[in-house]
Design a protein around this motif. Structure first.
Motif, mmCIF file in Angstrom:
data_model
loop_
_atom_site.group_PDB
_atom_site.id
_atom_site.type_symbol
_atom_site.label_atom_id
_atom_site.label_comp_id
_atom_site.label_asym_id
_atom_site.label_seq_id
_atom_site.Cartn_x
_atom_site.Cartn_y
_atom_site.Cartn_z
ATOM 1 N N ASP A 93 0.812 -1.221 0.000
ATOM 2 C CA ASP A 93 0.000 0.000 0.000
ATOM 3 C C ASP A 93 0.843 1.267 0.000
ATOM 4 O O ASP A 93 0.540 2.216 -0.720
ATOM 5 N N GLU A 94 1.916 1.293 0.807
ATOM 6 C CA GLU A 94 2.717 2.519 0.895
ATOM 7 C C GLU A 94 3.460 2.797 -0.409
ATOM 8 O O GLU A 94 3.658 3.945 -0.782
ATOM 9 N N LEU A 95 3.845 1.742 -1.131
ATOM 10 C CA LEU A 95 4.505 1.939 -2.420
ATOM 11 C C LEU A 95 3.514 2.501 -3.442
ATOM 12 O O LEU A 95 3.822 3.448 -4.164
ATOM 13 N N LEU A 96 2.336 1.951 -3.473
ATOM 14 C CA LEU A 96 1.304 2.439 -4.387
ATOM 15 C C LEU A 96 0.923 3.878 -4.053
ATOM 16 O O LEU A 96 0.806 4.721 -4.945
ATOM 17 N N HIS A 97 0.787 4.174 -2.771
ATOM 18 C CA HIS A 97 0.456 5.542 -2.345
ATOM 19 C C HIS A 97 1.566 6.518 -2.746
ATOM 20 O O HIS A 97 1.289 7.616 -3.232
ATOM 21 N N THR A 98 2.817 6.118 -2.556
ATOM 22 C CA THR A 98 3.945 6.992 -2.900
ATOM 23 C C THR A 98 3.979 7.250 -4.402
ATOM 24 O O THR A 98 4.215 8.382 -4.840
ATOM 25 N N GLN A 99 3.708 6.228 -5.203
ATOM 26 C CA GLN A 99 3.687 6.413 -6.656
ATOM 27 C C GLN A 99 2.540 7.331 -7.063
ATOM 28 O O GLN A 99 2.702 8.189 -7.926
ATOM 29 N N LYS A 100 1.379 7.188 -6.425
ATOM 30 C CA LYS A 100 0.249 8.077 -6.726
ATOM 31 C C LYS A 100 0.607 9.524 -6.391
ATOM 32 O O LYS A 100 0.286 10.444 -7.141
ATOM 33 N N GLU A 101 1.271 9.712 -5.261
ATOM 34 C CA GLU A 101 1.681 11.060 -4.868
ATOM 35 C C GLU A 101 2.707 11.622 -5.854
ATOM 36 O O GLU A 101 2.657 12.803 -6.206
ATOM 37 N N LEU A 102 3.619 10.789 -6.324
ATOM 38 C CA LEU A 102 4.596 11.230 -7.323
ATOM 39 C C LEU A 102 3.891 11.658 -8.612
ATOM 40 O O LEU A 102 4.218 12.699 -9.182
ATOM 41 N N CYS A 103 2.911 10.902 -9.044
ATOM 42 C CA CYS A 103 2.146 11.275 -10.238
ATOM 43 C C CYS A 103 1.445 12.614 -10.035
ATOM 44 O O CYS A 103 1.438 13.455 -10.933
ATOM 45 N N ARG A 104 0.884 12.817 -8.862
ATOM 46 C CA ARG A 104 0.179 14.060 -8.558
ATOM 47 C C ARG A 104 1.146 15.241 -8.588
ATOM 48 O O ARG A 104 0.868 16.279 -9.192
ATOM 49 N N VAL A 105 2.295 15.088 -7.936
ATOM 50 C CA VAL A 105 3.282 16.167 -7.870
ATOM 51 C C VAL A 105 3.829 16.478 -9.267
ATOM 52 O O VAL A 105 3.962 17.651 -9.632
ATOM 53 N N ARG A 106 4.125 15.452 -10.051
ATOM 54 C CA ARG A 106 4.618 15.684 -11.414
ATOM 55 C C ARG A 106 3.583 16.423 -12.255
ATOM 56 O O ARG A 106 3.919 17.319 -13.026
ATOM 57 N N SER A 107 2.337 16.037 -12.102
ATOM 58 C CA SER A 107 1.267 16.696 -12.849
ATOM 59 C C SER A 107 1.128 18.160 -12.429
ATOM 60 O O SER A 107 1.002 19.055 -13.271
ATOM 61 N N GLU A 108 1.194 18.413 -11.132
ATOM 62 C CA GLU A 108 1.088 19.789 -10.626
ATOM 63 C C GLU A 108 2.259 20.636 -11.112
ATOM 64 O O GLU A 108 2.081 21.779 -11.539
ATOM 65 N N ARG A 109 3.450 20.070 -11.076
ATOM 66 C CA ARG A 109 4.634 20.814 -11.538
ATOM 67 C C ARG A 109 4.551 21.075 -13.041
ATOM 68 O O ARG A 109 4.882 22.172 -13.513
ATOM 69 N N SER A 110 4.086 20.106 -13.794
ATOM 70 C CA SER A 110 3.937 20.293 -15.246
ATOM 71 C C SER A 110 2.950 21.407 -15.558
ATOM 72 O O SER A 110 3.191 22.224 -16.452
ATOM 73 N N ARG A 111 1.823 21.436 -14.828
ATOM 74 C CA ARG A 111 0.837 22.502 -15.045
ATOM 75 C C ARG A 111 1.431 23.867 -14.710
ATOM 76 O O ARG A 111 1.218 24.834 -15.434
ATOM 77 N N ARG A 167 7.710 -2.377 -12.381
ATOM 78 C CA ARG A 167 7.864 -0.909 -12.354
ATOM 79 C C ARG A 167 6.864 -0.246 -13.300
ATOM 80 O O ARG A 167 6.249 0.759 -12.970
ATOM 81 N N SER A 168 6.702 -0.824 -14.478
ATOM 82 C CA SER A 168 5.725 -0.280 -15.429
ATOM 83 C C SER A 168 4.303 -0.441 -14.904
ATOM 84 O O SER A 168 3.481 0.474 -15.033
ATOM 85 N N ALA A 169 4.008 -1.581 -14.322
ATOM 86 C CA ALA A 169 2.670 -1.838 -13.794
ATOM 87 C C ALA A 169 2.347 -0.883 -12.646
ATOM 88 O O ALA A 169 1.203 -0.426 -12.527
ATOM 89 N N LEU A 170 3.329 -0.572 -11.809
ATOM 90 C CA LEU A 170 3.095 0.364 -10.713
ATOM 91 C C LEU A 170 2.736 1.731 -11.249
ATOM 92 O O LEU A 170 1.762 2.352 -10.798
ATOM 93 N N LYS A 171 3.480 2.210 -12.221
ATOM 94 C CA LYS A 171 3.193 3.530 -12.808
ATOM 95 C C LYS A 171 1.810 3.539 -13.438
ATOM 96 O O LYS A 171 1.054 4.497 -13.282
ATOM 97 N N TYR A 172 1.476 2.486 -14.152
ATOM 98 C CA TYR A 172 0.166 2.412 -14.804
ATOM 99 C C TYR A 172 -0.947 2.387 -13.755
ATOM 100 O O TYR A 172 -1.930 3.122 -13.869
ATOM 101 N N ALA A 173 -0.790 1.544 -12.742
ATOM 102 C CA ALA A 173 -1.825 1.397 -11.709
ATOM 103 C C ALA A 173 -2.040 2.694 -10.935
ATOM 104 O O ALA A 173 -3.166 3.060 -10.604
ATOM 105 N N ALA A 174 -0.972 3.398 -10.664
ATOM 106 C CA ALA A 174 -1.059 4.601 -9.832
ATOM 107 C C ALA A 174 -1.385 5.856 -10.631
ATOM 108 O O ALA A 174 -2.021 6.776 -10.102
ATOM 109 N N CYS A 175 -0.980 5.911 -11.876
ATOM 110 C CA CYS A 175 -1.057 7.172 -12.626
ATOM 111 C C CYS A 175 -2.100 7.178 -13.739
ATOM 112 O O CYS A 175 -2.235 8.195 -14.422
#
Length: 105
Positions: A7-25, A94-102
């Motif tokens: 769970d903590e790995l999935l949560h961290t990846q979701k947070e990374l996706c959120r932060v990257r998206s916010e920074r990109s915007r 690694r690819s599956a984690l990014k896909y699942a979280a992002c």
């Protein structure tokens, strides 16, 4: 192949996706250095000043988001889950984690 991510790995990846998206915007809304230079007639700025075309607040926000992105990526990379895999399974996970979280991003 499916993976049972902690769970903590999935949560961290979701947070990374959120932060990257916010920074990109944020970056997409700011003028490039070349645009800001042309508008202001300046080609440089003093050390400690925000980059041309950015307010101090925008520069600080971008710096903060970049720092968060680095910390989250490092936490994901260092997670013990990756030691349970090797070879192609590791790459697939690694690819599956990014896909699942992002995928919702």
């Amino acid at each position: 192949m499916t993976f049972d991510f902690p769970d903590e790995l999935l949560h961290t990846q979701k947070e990374l996706c959120r932060v990257r998206s916010e920074r990109s915007r944020l970056l997409a809304a700011l003028p490039s250095f070349a645009e800001a230079s042309a508008q202001s007639g300046a080609a440089h700025w003093a050390p400690g000043d925000p980059p041309l075309g950015r307010s101090r607040e925008q520069a600080e926000q971008e710096h903060q988001l970049r720092g968060q992105e680095t910390e989250l990526a490092a936490a994901i990379q260092a997670h013990p889950f990756w030691a349970t895999l090797s070879g192609p399974a590791l790459v697939d996970a690694r690819s599956a984690l990014k896909y699942a979280a992002c995928q919702a991003e």
